[in-house]
Design a protein around this motif. Structure first.
Motif, PDB file in Angstrom:
ATOM      1  N   ILE A 156       0.867  -1.169   0.000  1.00 12.57           N
ATOM      2  CA  ILE A 156       0.000   0.000   0.000  1.00 12.57           C
ATOM      3  C   ILE A 156       0.910   1.228   0.000  1.00 12.57           C
ATOM      4  O   ILE A 156       1.914   1.261   0.707  1.00 12.57           O
ATOM      5  N   LYS A 157       0.540   2.232  -0.796  1.00  8.17           N
ATOM      6  CA  LYS A 157       1.320   3.467  -0.826  1.00  8.17           C
ATOM      7  C   LYS A 157       0.421   4.643  -0.444  1.00  8.17           C
ATOM      8  O   LYS A 157      -0.749   4.699  -0.834  1.00  8.17           O
ATOM      9  N   MET A 158       0.992   5.583   0.312  1.00 10.40           N
ATOM     10  CA  MET A 158       0.260   6.762   0.732  1.00 10.40           C
ATOM     11  C   MET A 158       1.184   7.962   0.670  1.00 10.40           C
ATOM     12  O   MET A 158       2.351   7.877   1.085  1.00 10.40           O
TER      13      MET A 158
ATOM     14  N   LEU B 288      -3.543  -5.557   8.652  1.00 11.75           N
ATOM     15  CA  LEU B 288      -3.747  -6.205   7.355  1.00 11.75           C
ATOM     16  C   LEU B 288      -2.546  -7.044   6.933  1.00 11.75           C
ATOM     17  O   LEU B 288      -2.649  -7.875   6.035  1.00 11.75           O
ATOM     18  N   ARG B 289      -1.414  -6.783   7.573  1.00 22.15           N
ATOM     19  CA  ARG B 289      -0.143  -7.438   7.216  1.00 22.15           C
ATOM     20  C   ARG B 289       0.252  -7.129   5.773  1.00 22.15           C
ATOM     21  O   ARG B 289       0.729  -7.991   5.030  1.00 22.15           O
ATOM     22  N   ILE B 290       0.031  -5.877   5.387  1.00 18.23           N
ATOM     23  CA  ILE B 290       0.441  -5.405   4.065  1.00 18.23           C
ATOM     24  C   ILE B 290       1.434  -4.268   4.268  1.00 18.23           C
ATOM     25  O   ILE B 290       1.120  -3.292   4.958  1.00 18.23           O
ATOM     26  N   PRO B 291       2.640  -4.360   3.712  1.00 18.42           N
ATOM     27  CA  PRO B 291       3.633  -3.292   3.868  1.00 18.42           C
ATOM     28  C   PRO B 291       3.102  -1.958   3.360  1.00 18.42           C
ATOM     29  O   PRO B 291       2.490  -1.877   2.293  1.00 18.42           O
ATOM     30  N   LEU B 292       3.339  -0.906   4.136  1.00 13.41           N
ATOM     31  CA  LEU B 292       2.867   0.437   3.807  1.00 13.41           C
ATOM     32  C   LEU B 292       4.067   1.318   3.488  1.00 13.41           C
ATOM     33  O   LEU B 292       4.990   1.447   4.286  1.00 13.41           O
TER      34      LEU B 292
END
Length: 276
Positions: free
Chosen positions: A214-216, A237-241
């Protein structure tokens, strides 16, 4: 398998019915790199590093050793940036500005992505290659997103699993479309990153769209005081941000206060000779 050099990969591209007409080895400042030509325009590749600042437990200001990029941590990978290289100095290039119709946009995008992959893998670069996909391109290709590019990479002897397809905010904003795109690209071997249009959109990132990253935008997250909630939810979520667009030392120092792991932006490109 022995890794191919940039020139060897360009030679393989010459056998491709479309890429062979447009890709070549550069000259002058672009010597040793692949470039693409179309309609009297020459484009080349640049790469912006994405750092994992947790690797060495870093908690430091940019004021120390500003010439050393290694202090940021290890590189997760690099985001490819398309630049026009036929002027006095390289400048950003947006294929949409030169595409007269959707068919030409698809062709320009495929050409640029192949060029970035050749320059990245030909230099035996480590980590992941992040490639942006334009919203209009996603609408122009009706189905099997990722199939063509995966076929091209495999024909070059390159691994799609080291490529991250980066979806634009408009695609992430539509949950069903996001789920379809993510599954399609992953089916053809790619990893997928989604750019959040706003911090609240992370709530739509579910099992329907099991993104790899995920990118922000860092500036927007800091302005809205959403860094801590985003880090916490992405952790669940265990998704790298990845916080992108980090522009100055003040933003970087603030992000470090919230256990941010991955950062990217013009600030880090200034300290990386591989981003030029």
């Amino acid at each position: 398998m022995i890794a191919l050099t940039t020139s060897e990969l360009v030679a393989r591209a010459a056998e491709h019915p479309f890429l062979g007409e447009h890709l070549a080895m550069g000259t002058g400042a672009q010597q040793g790199h692949a470039v693409a030509h179309f309609g009297g325009v020459e484009i080349g590749s640049a790469y912006e590093p994405i750092f994992d600042i947790s690797v060495h437990g870093l908690a430091q200001s940019l004021s120390s050793e500003p010439e050393s990029a290694e202090r940021f941590g290890d590189e997760l990978g690099f985001q490819a940036i398309t630049r026009r290289t036929d002027g006095e100095r390289p400048e950003p290039f947006e294929p949409l500005d030169y595409a007269t119709d959707d068919q030409q946009l698809v062709a320009l995008d495929r050409m640029a992505r192949a060029m970035h992959a050749i320059n990245f893998f030909g230099a035996q670069q480590h980590g992941l290659l992040f490639l942006r996909v334009h919203e209009r391109l996603l609408k122009s290709v009706k189905y099997d997103h990722g199939r063509h590019f995966s076929t091209v990479l495999i024909s070059f002897g390159l691994n799609p699993a080291r490529v991250v397809i980066e979806l634009p905010p408009a695609a992430v904003a539509h949950k069903t479309f996001l789920g379809y795109l993510t599954k399609s690209y992953q089916l053809y071997g790619f990893k997928v990153a989604g750019n959040l249009p706003n911090a609240g959109q992370i709530l739509s990132v579910s099992d329907m769209a099991r993104l790899d990253f995920i990118k922000m935008d860092a500036g927007a997250a800091l302005r809205d005081s959403m860094v801590k909630p985003l880090v916490g939810y992405a952790g669940r979520l265990r998704i790298p941000l990845i916080f992108s667009g980090v522009r100055d030392a003040a933003q970087f120092d603030l992000l470090q206060q919230y256990d941010v792991r991955f950062v990217q932006g013009p600030l880090f490109a200034l300290h990386s000779d591989r981003a030029a």
